[in-house]
Design an enzyme around this catalytic site. Sequence first.
Site, PDB file in Angstrom:
ATOM      1  N   ASP A   1       0.848  -1.193   0.038  1.00 13.59           N
ATOM      2  CA  ASP A   1      -0.021   0.072   0.062  1.00 13.59           C
ATOM      3  C   ASP A   1       0.836   1.352  -0.002  1.00 13.59           C
ATOM      4  OD1 ASP A   1      -2.183   1.614   0.112  1.00 13.59           O
ATOM      5  OD2 ASP A   1      -2.752   1.116   2.306  1.00 13.59           O
TER       6      ASP A   1
ATOM      7  N   ASP B   1      -3.265   2.335  -5.894  1.00 18.14           N
ATOM      8  CA  ASP B   1      -2.030   2.136  -5.191  1.00 18.14           C
ATOM      9  C   ASP B   1      -2.017   1.080  -4.048  1.00 18.14           C
ATOM     10  OD1 ASP B   1      -4.030   3.035  -3.790  1.00 18.14           O
ATOM     11  OD2 ASP B   1      -3.060   4.502  -2.215  1.00 18.14           O
ATOM     12  N   GLU B   2      -2.776   0.220  -4.366  1.00 20.97           N
ATOM     13  CA  GLU B   2      -2.566  -0.928  -3.400  1.00 20.97           C
ATOM     14  C   GLU B   2      -2.869  -2.443  -4.135  1.00 20.97           C
ATOM     15  OE1 GLU B   2      -6.247  -0.409  -0.831  1.00 20.97           O
ATOM     16  OE2 GLU B   2      -5.588  -2.163   0.402  1.00 20.97           O
TER      17      GLU B   2
END
Lengths: 478, 381
Positions: free
Chosen positions: A11, A105-106
């Site tokens: 993350d 983003d993860e």
Amino acid sequence: MRNQASILHVDLDAFYAAVEQRDKPSLRGKPVVVGGTGGRGVVATASYEARRFGVRSAMSTAEARARCPHAAFLVGRFDAYRATSAAIMTTLRSLSLLVEPLSLDEAYVDLSAGREKSDLTSTELVGIGQELKRSVEQVTGGLTASVGIGSSKLVAKIASELRKPDGLVVVAPGQEQDLLRPMPVGVLPGVGPATAERLRRIGVHTVAQLEQVSEKELIRTVGQVHGASLYSLARAHDPRPVVAEREAKSISVEDTFEHDLVDPVLLASIVDRHARSVCQRLAKARLSGRTVTLKVRQHDFTTSTRSASLIGPTDKAAVVSRIARGLLEDIDTSGGVRLLGVGVSGLADWIQDDLFSDDEQDYAASLEAAVQHIAVSHQHTGSHRTRWAPGMDVEHRDFGPGWVWGSGVGRVTVRFETAATGPGPVRTFAADDPDLARRPTVGEEEPVVTEGIPGASGGTVPGHLAEPGHKLPAPPGP
Amino acid sequence: MKIRVERDVLAEAVAWTARSIPARPGTLPQLSGILVKTGADGLTLSGFDYETSALVTVPADVADDGQVLVSGRLLADISRALPVKPVDISVDGAKLAVTCGSSRFSLQTMPVDDYPALPEMPAVAGTVDGQMFAAAVGQAVTAAGRDDMLPVLTGVKVEIEASTLSLLATDRFRLSLRELEWQPDQPDLTATALVPARVLAETARSLTAGGELSIALGSPGSGEGLIGFESTASGGNRRTTTRLIEGAFPNVRQLFPATSDITAQVDVAALIDSAKRVALVAGRNTPIRLTFTDGMVTLEAGNGEEAQASESLEATLSGGDISIGFNPTYLLDGLGAITGSHVHIAMTQPARPAAFASMSGTDASPDLDFRYLLMPLRMQG
């Protein structure tokens, strides 16, 4: 439960804000808030400097301004985020064949996939995590990520949050329950405010307390499916596999307006524009769809969605546009519209082309003309959105590339710097200075795209930047 | 009013008239009625919903003239249920009395003054065999659109060019063209009309009894467009008019490719059976794939894990091998409209339309009176 810690969760730390700080050197180490900057905007991401002042994701921008008035408030630059995200995902895929992106983003990575030696020691796992963090920093130009490694998605995700930012936590097999027990029940996927409140009423606050509750009682409290799922999760049982290909359920584009819009011609042309964006996305994803949905939020915040299905799947903007316009006609928009969205679902790999393809091209061309006409008329009537949005990438003929620092009363202030330059100077120009232009890769018209991602949980969800009061998708049970 | 009419004649006439009565008359309750009227030729019944009008004249013994408006639905239900005996109809104050054998019905009447005048029947343009016309319309309407947002495509385009009458329909994804001979009143007549497909199909089916069918067309440019049909049979004379659809029907004839590189001939009944079986595993958005090679056609459907099906049939081929996918419903609709023993399929490329025509036996040349053009499903990307 897997008997080895083979699931990795990564993350990025304050992703949108970190990309802004990377590309805008003068903002490094300073509070940055990315989100809707208009009257009803919400915070998408706040940098850690801004979080110290109590600014949080999904907070209204107005509240964020009150808490941290000296922060830089920027609109999002989704092209920049997407490009950075693509580099991150490529790095992850070099680590394992099984990568499941949850958002820009993860992502989850299954380290056991395609690896000869599946029995990794804790030392080896720490090495993998550190190497990954170094690679991410390298490919993103200095962004930090937090990494959690454990025997399940549940444990890996919780582990990645333990030492944020820039953290790395490996939970060895057998230690999962020791980790979870002292934590509040809210760490479990599927436990939102409503479920947490129901559990609180039966005296359950922590995972350890949840573990004491019988399955029967849990089912009575929160329902059959949810109860059974919680019973397993409380024991750190989470067999959910990492799934590489996530199928998008729908593709949609929506836009919140600075001022409520009434003009039906303008609304219809925004529908056309959205339809084109949706179809570009469809084509990019090599998909077609047969159900068109129109979402309208009225001046009083009542939101309605209407949908209609085609006989066969399409990826043609003219077809999507025609259906969406028809749906718009059935909605009374005379009171003013603050949000308009167009989506396509019922996705398929096949397209039913029609026999009049040439006519379709003519129609697309006429649409194009109509959209350009609207764009022009916007400038004449004093556009419904800010022309120079804060954070936007611009380029000046003499001063080179920079970004909009602020604008108003016919002027625009630009800071001339990029990721490569270090902090640069500030200059102010007339808002209509012909030497100043937007840099092409980034656009304020960037559509909000929500690709239905089952299992996406928590964190910043791209695509809801300008939309207040959205709901995060609830993760499914194991 | 006082008349006597044969029960079967009455029941058929009422049933036919009741077709054009609106199911929900809304604010115009008089439209739910059938106008019953006596005249020199006997008894006339009429119904109207502002789109379609129906008027039938049947022989009857008229003892006393008159006219009356009664519920069409009730009159249809009653006349269908009556015993096979002469029916006596008379007006008694505000009631219509229907007597047949020992059955007696009394129906409330509605004010005749409120009933709208039926449109004038346009001038007759020519005649065609009723059976042949109904069959031709049945083939043509397979491709007609059902999307009310594209009203023009819910119609059948009737094109008259001297003694050739063409019927065209398309829903954008397929196109049907049926050409037939007819007898125009003026030998050099040229005319077009866009007729609602559903109404045309029903009308054509209901006017097959009389042999010859007259087609009447409103002169172009004179007010509202109308098409009329008239047929006379033993049961009496039937006339119906329908309002035409406004708007320009796309120019579709040129969509049929002039040449085709690949042709296939397949036994149509076998192909339909096979396609129906294979279609069981085709999803809503997935095709039946037809692969033509080596004197065979292989049908396949389904993908991924859930289910798959395949089946092979004999086919006569010329040109190269080809694999082409179709929406199963569209394919079956087209094959269902083929009247010969074999279907002739002309193709160029997997993403270009395929033309279907009928053949009587594999040695015959394709019968181009009916052609069905179908756009294939294309893999995205």
